[in-house]
Design an enzyme around this catalytic site. Sequence first.
Site, mmCIF file in Angstrom:
data_model
loop_
_atom_site.group_PDB
_atom_site.id
_atom_site.type_symbol
_atom_site.label_atom_id
_atom_site.label_comp_id
_atom_site.label_asym_id
_atom_site.label_seq_id
_atom_site.Cartn_x
_atom_site.Cartn_y
_atom_site.Cartn_z
ATOM 1 N N HIS A 130 -12.353 -6.340 7.126
ATOM 2 C CA HIS A 130 -12.672 -6.883 5.960
ATOM 3 C C HIS A 130 -12.300 -8.324 6.260
ATOM 4 O O HIS A 130 -11.508 -8.935 5.788
ATOM 5 C CB HIS A 130 -12.069 -6.334 5.007
ATOM 6 C CG HIS A 130 -12.491 -4.914 4.594
ATOM 7 N ND1 HIS A 130 -13.222 -4.536 3.491
ATOM 8 C CD2 HIS A 130 -12.087 -3.598 4.961
ATOM 9 C CE1 HIS A 130 -13.651 -3.331 3.270
ATOM 10 N NE2 HIS A 130 -12.749 -2.864 4.291
ATOM 11 N N GLU A 161 -11.148 7.819 0.256
ATOM 12 C CA GLU A 161 -9.920 7.294 0.552
ATOM 13 C C GLU A 161 -8.615 7.734 -0.379
ATOM 14 O O GLU A 161 -8.056 6.822 -1.075
ATOM 15 C CB GLU A 161 -9.878 5.753 0.840
ATOM 16 C CG GLU A 161 -8.773 4.824 1.458
ATOM 17 C CD GLU A 161 -9.224 3.553 1.774
ATOM 18 O OE1 GLU A 161 -8.168 2.927 2.300
ATOM 19 O OE2 GLU A 161 -10.237 3.143 1.308
ATOM 20 N N ASP A 179 -9.835 -2.199 10.257
ATOM 21 C CA ASP A 179 -9.731 -2.456 8.506
ATOM 22 C C ASP A 179 -9.198 -3.671 8.052
ATOM 23 O O ASP A 179 -9.523 -4.543 8.700
ATOM 24 C CB ASP A 179 -9.255 -1.128 8.223
ATOM 25 C CG ASP A 179 -9.501 -0.780 6.689
ATOM 26 O OD1 ASP A 179 -10.517 -1.190 6.154
ATOM 27 O OD2 ASP A 179 -8.861 0.199 6.253
ATOM 28 N N ASN A 180 -8.311 -3.392 7.326
ATOM 29 C CA ASN A 180 -7.722 -4.606 6.790
ATOM 30 C C ASN A 180 -6.686 -5.471 7.506
ATOM 31 O O ASN A 180 -5.886 -4.869 8.275
ATOM 32 C CB ASN A 180 -7.087 -4.256 5.370
ATOM 33 C CG ASN A 180 -8.176 -3.833 4.203
ATOM 34 O OD1 ASN A 180 -8.504 -2.682 4.641
ATOM 35 N ND2 ASN A 180 -8.703 -4.683 3.286
#
Length: 435
Positions: free
Chosen positions: A79, A231, A329-330
Amino acid sequence: MQIPSSGAYIFENACLHASLTVGADGPVDAEGFMRVDIVIEGDRICSIVPHRLGTPPSPGAINLKGRIVLPCFVDCHTHLDKGHIWPRSPNPDGSFAGALRATHADRTARWNAKDVSRRMDFALRTAFAHGTRAVRTHLDSAAPQDAISWPVFEDMRERWRGRIELQAACLVGIEETRDQTWFAGLAARVANARGVLGAVTYMVPDLDALLDQMFALAIEHDLDLDFHADETDALDAISLKKIAEAALRHRFEGKILVGHCCSLARQADSDVLDTLDKVAWAKMAVVSLPMCNLYLQDRRHDGTTPRWRGVTLLHEMKARGIPVAVASDNTRDPFYAYGDLDMLEVYRMATRILHLDHPVGDWPRTVAQTPADVMRLTRTGVLQPGGPADLVVFKGRNWTELLSRPEADRIVIRDGRPIDTSLPDYAELDELMGT
């Protein structure tokens, strides 16, 4: 280690993993490694041949003395538009709901083109220095952010061409796709940007109809699909199965990647088997995000310790032939306060959290060849004669050495030559943080 700035050279006595090497024969040890000599000329690998242990070093060759060499990494779920906003928009309690609130407020107030562009470029410089060759990022695409972030992404893709292969998938909540006119326009924007159609799925009453709409648009525009699914630890979160059923209904022939799928680990065995059979029949791939989900899932605020890991059933998936990957991911945002887009860190953590060892088997493909295949990248994530000389040289000589230290002094080779692996300074972003 002196690597020539031009001409051919040889990495002698290198340690390559058989699962990430094509066209090389020779003995393989219990961990899957083979000792080889790699001949590099220009930006290509000319040959990979077995190394004869005990022979004296060849004149002019660079003797790696058994150091591990891996292909450059592929990070298929990130992201970049959210990255590095933690200092200005922290998540006060570390919860998923807190992350949603903090990100929404930050996006509404600050995500103009300059802000998104500078943070994305910072993140890509970081990933590049760590040895990543390809990245897929999700882009928050609810209006009006779609009109800001997609042009920034297209500009960034051109600026990074030849260094990082950059892909983007739109990210909206599945309920937002009920506005059919708007979502059809978003799908057209994604198609014009050569992107991937995506959404976050959860158990809304009309999920099947909304998925049918997504698949129809993907078929119309010849788009691959990328979902965030389940999630959560909720037992009734079965959107992974719903996506597979929609893919089978539509006889979808494109690539489908589904991320997270956390709730599957909480469900009854019979339900798990039914879901995995359908995912396999639909030829879908799954990416687990072990660091972020370990951070978010089962976070408690009653003084008790989390009781489960938050990751999905990669071993069971792999046993059914489902392609599986792990990804970053983040990064330093309200969903995950840490991370540095370092795929060695991701693989190290995945090995410990998901037990990708004893035996190691071909699990290294989860950060290289498998995500490259999902992203339709050829000659990426493997080392092979005739392929690009894009590789990372580590000090570790086996898995326990490689995965026990950060390997901050790794050597990253791109197009046959070492790159500057200095990481960008966080202070570059101070202006954006208001400090």
